[in-house]
Design an enzyme around this catalytic site. Structure first.
Site: not given
Ligand SMILES: *[C@@H]1O[C@H](CO)[C@@H](O)[C@H](O)[C@H]1NC(C)=O
Ligand SMILES: *[C@@H]1O[C@H](CO)[C@@H](O)[C@H](O)[C@H]1NC(C)=O
Ligand SMILES: *[C@@H]1O[C@H](CO)[C@@H](O)[C@H](O)[C@H]1NC(C)=O
Ligand SMILES: *[C@@H]1O[C@H](CO)[C@@H](O)[C@H](O)[C@H]1NC(C)=O
Ligand SMILES: *[C@@H]1O[C@H](CO)[C@@H](O)[C@H](O)[C@H]1NC(C)=O
Ligand SMILES: *[C@@H]1O[C@H](CO)[C@@H](O)[C@H](O)[C@H]1NC(C)=O
Ligand SMILES: *[C@@H]1O[C@H](CO)[C@@H](O)[C@H](O)[C@H]1NC(C)=O
Length: 757
Positions: A270, A272, A347, A516, A570, A695
């Site tokens: 709303s 400006s 608004t 492992h 593993d 690993s």
């Protein structure tokens, strides 16, 4: 996006333009403010607005704007006591005096300047909650949290007296009430009345008393907003804004697997509104939607622009236009020129909320066959406004209507959040505060400049505020440090400097690695292994509580067949002694068949299954793009292809017999069981290959912005560390997590939510 918009003012403009006889009359445009500048609308003719602008951290005193009256003079400036002031000035904010019961603070002044610090202490027998010391920030508010002295004797803790307020009520039993007023001219944000609930918490949110022109710092807004908002985005515990002194507020929220989020965005266009402001608003919203999209919860949007009338830009009731992708397409097509039709002076907040309400009604009707799903939906309303609501009356009753429609009293406050972003200094604080949600330890109302909004939404991505969401890393492709794989863990040995293994963080007390890596321990001493996480230079060593190898793992299980090392199963989990706190460099990766991964994959079925995850992550077409961390040699992510198609897989596995220890193996299935995933290149298609120390590290898949582990690096045909850093025609084998789910669930089931099936 207006300057000053109050009912009287609009009326005034109306009369002036109606009479149309102000020709020639202008107000003197040569007006100054000490330490600041001014802007003028309409060059100083009657009705034009003079606005005072102060540098960051200062506010205009005594007024923010003036209007050119018909007598050719600017409206008078009065201070809060009604006295006329002739010259405006920019003033620094002051912090109001704190207050504490059963305790004291030092030094004791009536007002404090920016940078001043106060310290608090409690009388004997009371313990201090909140911040022991607080500093006055540039916006005239204290940092940290209200200091309160507790004796722990009542149902609810003492709710405290926020700085600048007065509390009435000193009983903190069940159903007791406390009320708050702000002193002097401070305005109250939050709840002016709180009730002690059965849960031992106070209803509503702590009031804040602040100067009417005070603002929130973008970093405050970002952290409060994302702490509150991330409840929608995570499937488990989120640490909300808590200080070190008080960790009791961390909240737990379990979202249903099929939860959906409806976000309604109300943009006040709303007055400006300037083209520039409009662009900034659209930019900020684009950032927001993009950000939310990365969390991949199911979101639908409603987008309404409003002035005196409302215009629906995205209707949530239409599924095909209201998802994130569609909204991201629609936003850039919205034209400033088009909004002028409803961007007049009014608004009408009630009207805008009514539009939302009507969309909700439509949406619910469209889900009439899916009422159970509708009940799971969480709703967030985000209001962006810079002006005074001057039409359509108080918006509170319309908000109550929305609450009733969603049955919030019954289903719970967590189903609706209303955030208000006040842009600029002229927001009607009381009215907006009346519609914003008020929740314990959360904030829903913010005052911020339009230009800072994008920053706010951008910094929501600050990964420290996404709780323990799995599989989140710095998405910047250029980073090759820990923040791009924050789940990486390093396993070392305290008696063998050559020893290296890797692992991944899969929970706040769990590291997943290869079994492992715990083979050949001196006298079975697990404490000869050291685990580190975090960025180099800031590595954190974790204390091992216990190591759980997969029970079927047996390295020497096939020695009799001439298979000297056998890596089936593993895989191992290491439980650490104290819980990790997650940061940008220390975070968990997602595991398959968990609720977290369902969210990350944005699988749309109501009840995704483990099979859905497998089909999504490891489709058996040909190959699947994946990554592993080649930490030992290069400290970087390597891209590989998991051979999932039957023939690709068979070719890949066959190369296992190129490994020195397997040269005599006749049936490759004796060493490469169904538990393995195979990656790596052939002579004509080289691919990245792991090193020995890699690993135990994760093999994982990127889905948009999230990462999901599917394998644990186990063994390879060639140890890359002994060769150059070039891709190699050799194969790597990884334990497939989908094949060890029961075991993962058995040990991680208490800390991670797995799918039922
Ligand atoms: C504006 O006002 C100042 C002092 O009030 C004066 O020195 C200056 O000449 C004025 N400028 C104009 C353009 O009138
Ligand atoms: C408040 O700000 C001061 C100065 O920046 C800082 O030293 C202090 O740690 C902050 N306190 C809290 C509780 O955030
Ligand atoms: C505000 O909007 C509502 C709903 O669109 C409308 O019914 C009402 O007339 C509007 N109020 C004003 C004062 O324009
Ligand atoms: C991601 O990394 C880049 C480059 O190091 C950095 O500039 C950026 O701030 C990081 N982003 C986050 C959210 O940490
Ligand atoms: C591993 O397998 C070998 C050979 O079958 C057997 O003797 C040994 O007991 C097994 N070890 C474990 C820990 O099960
Ligand atoms: C493979 O078999 C040959 C001949 O029996 C033997 O000399 C060699 O040691 C075996 N290699 C391995 C790794 O078992
Ligand atoms: C999970 O929690 C249950 C109940 O507290 C407990 O009995 C069980 O031992 C826990 N499991 C693990 C793996 O910690």
């Amino acid at each position: 996006m207006g300057l000053v918009r109050i009912a009287a003012l609009n009326l005034f403009i109306f009369l002036v333009s109606g009479e149309n006889e102000n020709d020639g009359i202008t107000c003197n445009p040569n007006i100054t403010i000490r330490d600041g500048t001014i802007t003028l609308s309409k060059g100083g003719e009657v009705g034009s607005i003079l606005r005072y602008i102060c540098p960051f951290g200062l506010y205009p005193y005594p007024v923010i704007s003036r209007i050119c009256r018909r007598n050719g003079r600017w409206s008078l400036m009065r201070n809060d006591h009604g006295r006329i002031i002739s010259k405006a000035e920019c003033r620094a904010f002051k912090c109001p005096t704190p207050s504490i019961e059963q305790g004291a603070f030092f030094p004791s002044n009536t007002l404090y300047a920016v940078g001043d610090t106060v310290s608090f202490e409690c009388d004997d027998g009371y313990s201090l909650w909140g911040s022991k010391s607080r500093t006055c920030m540039i916006n005239g508010r204290w940092n940290g949290t209200t200091a309160v002295c507790q004796d722990g004797l009542d149902s609810c803790p003492n709710p405290g007296i926020p700085a600048g307020s007065m509390k009435s009520g000193t009983n903190y039993g069940f159903d007791d009430k406390v009320k708050y007023l702000c002193l002097n001219d401070l305005v109250l944000i939050g709840s002016n009345e709180r009730i002690c609930l059965e849960t031992g918490e106070w209803s509503g949110s702590e009031p804040v008393c602040q100067h009417k022109y005070s603002f929130d710092l973008p970093e405050e807004v970002a952290s409060y907003f994302s702490a509150s908002f991330s409840r929608f985005l995570s499937e488990s515990k989120i640490d909300s804004q808590v200080t070190e002194e008080d960790e009791s507020h961390g909240r737990k929220l379990i979202l249903g697997q099929n939860h959906k989020l409806h976000i309604y965005i109300l943009l006040d266009v709303s007055g400006s509104i300037q083209k520039e402001d409009f662009k900034k608003a659209i930019n900020a919203l684009t950032t927001f939607v993009t950000m939310i999209k990365q969390f991949e919860v199911g979101v639908n949007y409603g987008l309404v622009m409003f002035g005196s009338r409302s215009c629906v830009e995205v209707n949530i009731a239409h599924d095909d236009v209201s998802d994130s992708d569609s909204v991201l397409q629609i936003l850039p097509t919205l034209k400033y020129e088009d909004i002028t039709r409803y961007s007049d002076a009014g608004t009408n907040m009630t009207g805008a909320l009514k539009t939302i309400f009507e969309m909700m009604v439509l949406k619910k009707a469209s889900m009439k066959d899916k009422q159970a799903e509708w009940r799971e939906v969480r709703h967030a309303i985000m209001i962006f406004t810079d002006g005074r609501n001057n039409m359509g009356g108080n918006p509170k009753p319309m908000m109550d209507r929305i609450r009733n429609f969603l049955d919030i009293e019954k289903v719970g406050e967590e189903f609706l959040d209303v955030y208000v972003f006040g842009l600029g200094n002229d927001v009607d604080t009381d009215e907006m505060n009346s519609v914003a949600s008020k929740k314990n330890n959360e904030k829903h109302m913010f005052f911020i400049q339009m230009e800072d909004l994008t920053t706010v939404f951008n910094s929501m991505l600050d990964l420290t505020s996404v709780g323990n969401l799995c599989g989140f890393a710095n998405k910047s492709l250029t980073v090759s440090d820990q923040s791009s794989f924050p789940w990486y863990a390093e396993v070392r040995s305290n008696d063998n400097p050559e020893f290296r293994c890797s692992g991944s963080i899969v929970g706040d007390e769990w590291i997943l690695t290869a079994a492992h890596c715990f083979e050949y321990l001196t006298e079975g001493n697990i404490n000869s292994r050291l685990i580190f996480v975090g960025a180099s230079g800031k590595k954190v060593q974790l204390k091992i509580d216990r190591v759980i190898k997969h029970p079927n793992y047996n390295l020497t299980g096939k020695v009799e067949m001439g298979i000297w090392e056998f890596y089936d199963y593993d895989i191992a989990l290491v439980k650490i002694k104290s819980k990790l706190s997650f940061t940008t460099n220390i975070r968990p990766i997602c595991l398959p068949c968990t609720v977290g991964t369902s969210v990350a994959l944005r699988i749309s079925q109501t009840k995704p299954t483990c099979t859905d995850h497998e089909e999504e992550l490891l489709p058996t077409l040909r190959t699947v793009e994946a990554k592993f961390i080649q930490k030992i040699q290069n400290h970087e992510l390597k891209n590989v292809k998991i051979k999932t198609g039957a023939s690709e897989r068979a070719l890949c596995e066959q190369d296992a017999t190129n490994a020195a220890i397997y040269v005599n193996v006749s049936n490759v299935k004796d060493v490469v069981t169904d538990r393995f995933l195979c990656t790596g290149g052939s002579r004509n298609n080289p691919e990245a290959i792991s090193c020995k120390g890699d690993s135990g590290g994760p093999l994982y898949i990127q889905k948009l912005y999230r990462y999901i582990q599917v394998g644990v690096v186990s063994w390879g045909v060639v140890n890359m560390c002994e060769y150059s850093n070039l891709p190699h025609h050799a194969r790597d084998f990884h334990i497939n997590l989908f094949k060890v789910l029961d075991w993962l669930k058995q040990h991680l089931g208490n800390s991670t939510r797995f799918l039922d099936q």
